[in-house]
Design a protein around this motif. Structure first.
Motif, PDB file in Angstrom:
ATOM      1  N   PHE A  23     -59.935 -46.307 -12.436  1.00  0.00           N
ATOM      2  CA  PHE A  23     -60.313 -45.440 -11.196  1.00  0.00           C
ATOM      3  C   PHE A  23     -61.781 -45.623 -11.183  1.00  0.00           C
ATOM      4  O   PHE A  23     -62.340 -45.503 -10.070  1.00  0.00           O
ATOM      5  CB  PHE A  23     -60.165 -44.190 -11.521  1.00  0.00           C
ATOM      6  CG  PHE A  23     -60.456 -43.034 -10.544  1.00  0.00           C
ATOM      7  CD1 PHE A  23     -60.063 -43.169  -9.137  1.00  0.00           C
ATOM      8  CD2 PHE A  23     -61.209 -41.923 -10.736  1.00  0.00           C
ATOM      9  CE1 PHE A  23     -60.220 -42.431  -8.284  1.00  0.00           C
ATOM     10  CE2 PHE A  23     -61.674 -41.227  -9.822  1.00  0.00           C
ATOM     11  CZ  PHE A  23     -61.362 -41.291  -8.397  1.00  0.00           C
ATOM     12  N   HIS A  24     -62.853 -45.643 -12.390  1.00  0.00           N
ATOM     13  CA  HIS A  24     -64.067 -45.780 -12.276  1.00  0.00           C
ATOM     14  C   HIS A  24     -64.432 -47.045 -11.606  1.00  0.00           C
ATOM     15  O   HIS A  24     -65.474 -46.963 -10.749  1.00  0.00           O
ATOM     16  CB  HIS A  24     -64.480 -45.685 -13.703  1.00  0.00           C
ATOM     17  CG  HIS A  24     -64.790 -44.158 -14.188  1.00  0.00           C
ATOM     18  ND1 HIS A  24     -65.718 -43.127 -13.561  1.00  0.00           N
ATOM     19  CD2 HIS A  24     -64.409 -43.718 -15.176  1.00  0.00           C
ATOM     20  CE1 HIS A  24     -65.683 -41.948 -14.147  1.00  0.00           C
ATOM     21  NE2 HIS A  24     -64.817 -42.261 -15.289  1.00  0.00           N
ATOM     22  N   LYS A  27     -63.711 -47.004  -7.670  1.00  0.00           N
ATOM     23  CA  LYS A  27     -64.722 -46.188  -7.338  1.00  0.00           C
ATOM     24  C   LYS A  27     -66.056 -47.033  -6.629  1.00  0.00           C
ATOM     25  O   LYS A  27     -66.521 -47.108  -5.419  1.00  0.00           O
ATOM     26  CB  LYS A  27     -65.004 -44.900  -7.854  1.00  0.00           C
ATOM     27  CG  LYS A  27     -64.007 -43.819  -7.690  1.00  0.00           C
ATOM     28  CD  LYS A  27     -64.634 -42.413  -8.333  1.00  0.00           C
ATOM     29  CE  LYS A  27     -65.117 -42.420  -9.642  1.00  0.00           C
ATOM     30  NZ  LYS A  27     -65.613 -41.242 -10.163  1.00  0.00           N
ATOM     31  N   GLU A  30     -64.985 -49.711  -3.985  1.00  0.00           N
ATOM     32  CA  GLU A  30     -64.671 -49.376  -2.743  1.00  0.00           C
ATOM     33  C   GLU A  30     -66.287 -48.964  -1.969  1.00  0.00           C
ATOM     34  O   GLU A  30     -66.252 -49.149  -0.863  1.00  0.00           O
ATOM     35  CB  GLU A  30     -64.126 -47.622  -2.790  1.00  0.00           C
ATOM     36  CG  GLU A  30     -62.829 -47.629  -2.793  1.00  0.00           C
ATOM     37  CD  GLU A  30     -62.053 -47.823  -1.366  1.00  0.00           C
ATOM     38  OE1 GLU A  30     -62.842 -48.062  -0.497  1.00  0.00           O
ATOM     39  OE2 GLU A  30     -60.731 -47.860  -1.576  1.00  0.00           O
ATOM     40  N   ASN A  31     -67.349 -48.818  -2.729  1.00  0.00           N
ATOM     41  CA  ASN A  31     -68.661 -48.546  -2.291  1.00  0.00           C
ATOM     42  C   ASN A  31     -69.219 -49.813  -1.917  1.00  0.00           C
ATOM     43  O   ASN A  31     -70.331 -50.038  -1.326  1.00  0.00           O
ATOM     44  CB  ASN A  31     -69.379 -47.827  -3.205  1.00  0.00           C
ATOM     45  CG  ASN A  31     -69.142 -46.300  -3.066  1.00  0.00           C
ATOM     46  OD1 ASN A  31     -68.374 -45.620  -2.306  1.00  0.00           O
ATOM     47  ND2 ASN A  31     -69.174 -45.911  -4.290  1.00  0.00           N
ATOM     48  N   TYR A  53     -55.590 -39.864  -1.319  1.00  0.00           N
ATOM     49  CA  TYR A  53     -56.882 -40.595  -1.571  1.00  0.00           C
ATOM     50  C   TYR A  53     -57.890 -39.514  -2.425  1.00  0.00           C
ATOM     51  O   TYR A  53     -57.764 -38.376  -2.540  1.00  0.00           O
ATOM     52  CB  TYR A  53     -57.492 -40.750  -0.176  1.00  0.00           C
ATOM     53  CG  TYR A  53     -57.022 -41.853   0.422  1.00  0.00           C
ATOM     54  CD1 TYR A  53     -57.360 -43.192   0.441  1.00  0.00           C
ATOM     55  CD2 TYR A  53     -55.839 -41.776   1.328  1.00  0.00           C
ATOM     56  CE1 TYR A  53     -56.841 -44.065   1.089  1.00  0.00           C
ATOM     57  CE2 TYR A  53     -55.512 -42.779   2.072  1.00  0.00           C
ATOM     58  CZ  TYR A  53     -55.921 -44.099   1.968  1.00  0.00           C
ATOM     59  OH  TYR A  53     -55.365 -44.847   2.502  1.00  0.00           O
ATOM     60  N   SER A  54     -58.541 -40.153  -3.635  1.00  0.00           N
ATOM     61  CA  SER A  54     -59.355 -39.728  -4.326  1.00  0.00           C
ATOM     62  C   SER A  54     -60.681 -40.557  -4.468  1.00  0.00           C
ATOM     63  O   SER A  54     -60.433 -41.761  -4.576  1.00  0.00           O
ATOM     64  CB  SER A  54     -59.051 -39.381  -5.738  1.00  0.00           C
ATOM     65  OG  SER A  54     -59.839 -38.993  -6.646  1.00  0.00           O
ATOM     66  N   ASP A  55     -61.917 -40.074  -3.796  1.00  0.00           N
ATOM     67  CA  ASP A  55     -63.114 -40.700  -3.614  1.00  0.00           C
ATOM     68  C   ASP A  55     -62.814 -41.946  -2.946  1.00  0.00           C
ATOM     69  O   ASP A  55     -63.355 -43.342  -3.400  1.00  0.00           O
ATOM     70  CB  ASP A  55     -63.647 -40.867  -5.146  1.00  0.00           C
ATOM     71  CG  ASP A  55     -64.395 -39.887  -5.605  1.00  0.00           C
ATOM     72  OD1 ASP A  55     -65.353 -39.308  -5.234  1.00  0.00           O
ATOM     73  OD2 ASP A  55     -63.808 -39.417  -6.837  1.00  0.00           O
ATOM     74  N   GLN A  56     -62.095 -41.999  -1.904  1.00  0.00           N
ATOM     75  CA  GLN A  56     -61.630 -43.098  -0.969  1.00  0.00           C
ATOM     76  C   GLN A  56     -60.969 -44.141  -1.709  1.00  0.00           C
ATOM     77  O   GLN A  56     -60.256 -45.221  -0.981  1.00  0.00           O
ATOM     78  CB  GLN A  56     -63.139 -43.803  -0.663  1.00  0.00           C
ATOM     79  CG  GLN A  56     -64.232 -42.995   0.172  1.00  0.00           C
ATOM     80  CD  GLN A  56     -65.257 -43.696   0.624  1.00  0.00           C
ATOM     81  OE1 GLN A  56     -65.959 -44.156  -0.253  1.00  0.00           O
ATOM     82  NE2 GLN A  56     -65.272 -43.713   2.033  1.00  0.00           N
ATOM     83  N   VAL A  57     -60.443 -44.032  -2.837  1.00  0.00           N
ATOM     84  CA  VAL A  57     -59.584 -44.911  -3.488  1.00  0.00           C
ATOM     85  C   VAL A  57     -57.952 -44.318  -3.236  1.00  0.00           C
ATOM     86  O   VAL A  57     -57.824 -43.129  -3.492  1.00  0.00           O
ATOM     87  CB  VAL A  57     -59.647 -44.931  -5.191  1.00  0.00           C
ATOM     88  CG1 VAL A  57     -58.699 -45.811  -5.674  1.00  0.00           C
ATOM     89  CG2 VAL A  57     -61.115 -45.511  -5.131  1.00  0.00           C
ATOM     90  N   ASP A 191     -70.511 -42.078 -16.586  1.00  0.00           N
ATOM     91  CA  ASP A 191     -70.197 -41.426 -15.238  1.00  0.00           C
ATOM     92  C   ASP A 191     -71.144 -40.223 -15.147  1.00  0.00           C
ATOM     93  O   ASP A 191     -70.899 -39.066 -15.838  1.00  0.00           O
ATOM     94  CB  ASP A 191     -69.091 -41.089 -15.368  1.00  0.00           C
ATOM     95  CG  ASP A 191     -68.501 -40.349 -14.022  1.00  0.00           C
ATOM     96  OD1 ASP A 191     -69.631 -40.181 -13.238  1.00  0.00           O
ATOM     97  OD2 ASP A 191     -67.481 -39.749 -13.568  1.00  0.00           O
TER      98      ASP A 191
END
Length: 394
Positions: A23-24, A27, A30-31, A53-57, A191
């Protein structure tokens, strides 16, 4: 220009284990112009697929017929649901995290049938000699050892690229026949948006500790042998100074209090909300990594190391695997021999030395925002993804 579509697969239940690593990274990607789907395992659903969706993922939680800790990548139903869901989906690249059947079977299918580039991540030594040996049930250990080893090794040399968390696993991959140019060292990251250092005095007061308490922090799960090592070391420290306490943050599979001579000096915070982790770590004076010299510990790089760094928490660890490299290279703590008395002595000396604590903490906060931030770790994947996608389209 449309985004390249990337599929990440993890066997873990949502928000557990290697899911966090995927997931990290997702993210960050995605950016940087990619569209990421993560397929993971639902915590409770047995029949329903859940998407959001979570943080665009985009997260896709797959059902699993097993319960609790048995939801660990072996369920045939989970595997079949993933295959069926993926039949009509299009991706430019697949990145798998670990290699149990719910991950390996769908990824090999897409790799072979649809000719999609496949990258495998390796973050734990599960098979022979590794974490399988930490199981207490000898019959389960005997049964699972060859199965874990088979799935862990069988497809490593056939994929397009390997991302590997630590040098001992890189050495193992090379011995299996993986070509060196198909490997990159990809550690975990920090993070600093999620884990923030706050004033120690305020944090201690908020959780009911006094200024006199000297708090040793430990985050998350621990192997049985490591737990016993930690408790023996803690008991010796508490005898030296009764203000020394141990704070266990998050899920721990063992009741360390029952192993200790001083159960009232061990505090457990396992029902925590996300925002509490940084505050709880800010309570602590030292972060602990009491690792025995086992293959299971050598073949991993605990995420808690990077949690400590994110919170600016000085570390005392045993000299096992790649952990000592980060501690010594960046001067963020003390790495000792796997020796109970040395571990106790170094912890005690650091607890009594606030100037050294501040030095280590400042070094941690600097690297957490820079070279060890997830932002920098994730960017290492961009040229690899681009080259593999380009090669597949030639």
């Amino acid at each position: 220009m449309s985004k390249k579509k990337i599929l990440m697969l993890t066997y873990n239940v949502i928000n557990k284990g290697t899911y966090h690593r995927a997931f990290h990274l997702a993210k960050i990607l995605e950016n940087n112009g990619y569209a990421i789907d993560i397929i993971t395992t639902s915590k409770e659903n047995k029949f329903k697929i859940k998407q959001y969706y979570s943080d665009q993922v985009r997260i896709i939680e797959m059902p699993d017929l097993l319960n609790g800790s048995l939801r660990s990548g072996w369920d045939i139903w989970n595997t079949c649901r993933r295959l069926l869901w993926l039949l009509n989906k299009k991706y430019d690249l697949i990145h798998t995290f670990d290699s149990r059947p719910t991950v390996l079977v769908p990824s090999i299918f897409l790799h072979k049938i649809k000719n999609i580039p496949l990258i495998m991540d390796w973050a734990d030594w599960f098979g022979k000699g590794g974490s399988i040996e930490q199981r207490t049930n000898k019959y389960i250990k005997f049964f699972l050892r060859p199965i874990e080893t088979f799935f862990e090794e069988i497809y490593r040399t056939s994929v397009d690229f390997n991302t590997i968390i630590c040098n001992p696993l890189i050495d193992r991959a090379l011995k299996l026949g993986v070509e060196k140019h198909k490997i990159i060292l990809l550690p975990n990251g920090c993070d600093t948006k999620f884990i923030k250092k706050i004033d120690k005095r305020m944090a201690k007061k908020a959780f009911g500790f006094s200024d006199q308490h000297m708090i040793i922090g430990h985050v998350g799960t621990i192997f049985n042998d490591d737990a016993r090592f930690a408790v023996k070391a803690f008991d010796k420290l508490h005898k030296l100074n009764s203000n020394i306490v141990l704070l266990l943050i998050g899920y721990c599979p063992f009741d360390l209090r029952s192993l200790s001579e001083f159960p009232d000096a061990i505090y457990v915070e396992n029902n925590i909300i996300d925002d509490d982790i940084g505050s709880l770590l800010s309570c602590c004076d030292v972060g602990w990594l009491p690792l025995n010299n086992s293959i299971a510990n050598i073949g991993r790089l605990p995420l808690k190391l990077f949690d400590f760094i994110s919170a600016g928490l000085p570390i005392v660890s045993t000299n096992v695997g790649d952990v000592s490299f980060y501690i010594e290279n960046y001067q963020i703590g003390i790495a000792t021999d796997v020796d109970e008395l040395k571990f106790v002595s170094n912890t005690y000396n650091l607890l009594l030395n606030p100037q050294l604590q501040n030095l280590f903490s400042n070094n941690e906060l600097r690297i957490a925002e820079n070279e060890l931030n997830w932002r920098e770790v994730g960017k290492k994947l961009i040229p690899i993804y681009n080259s593999q996608i380009l090669k597949a389209n030639e």
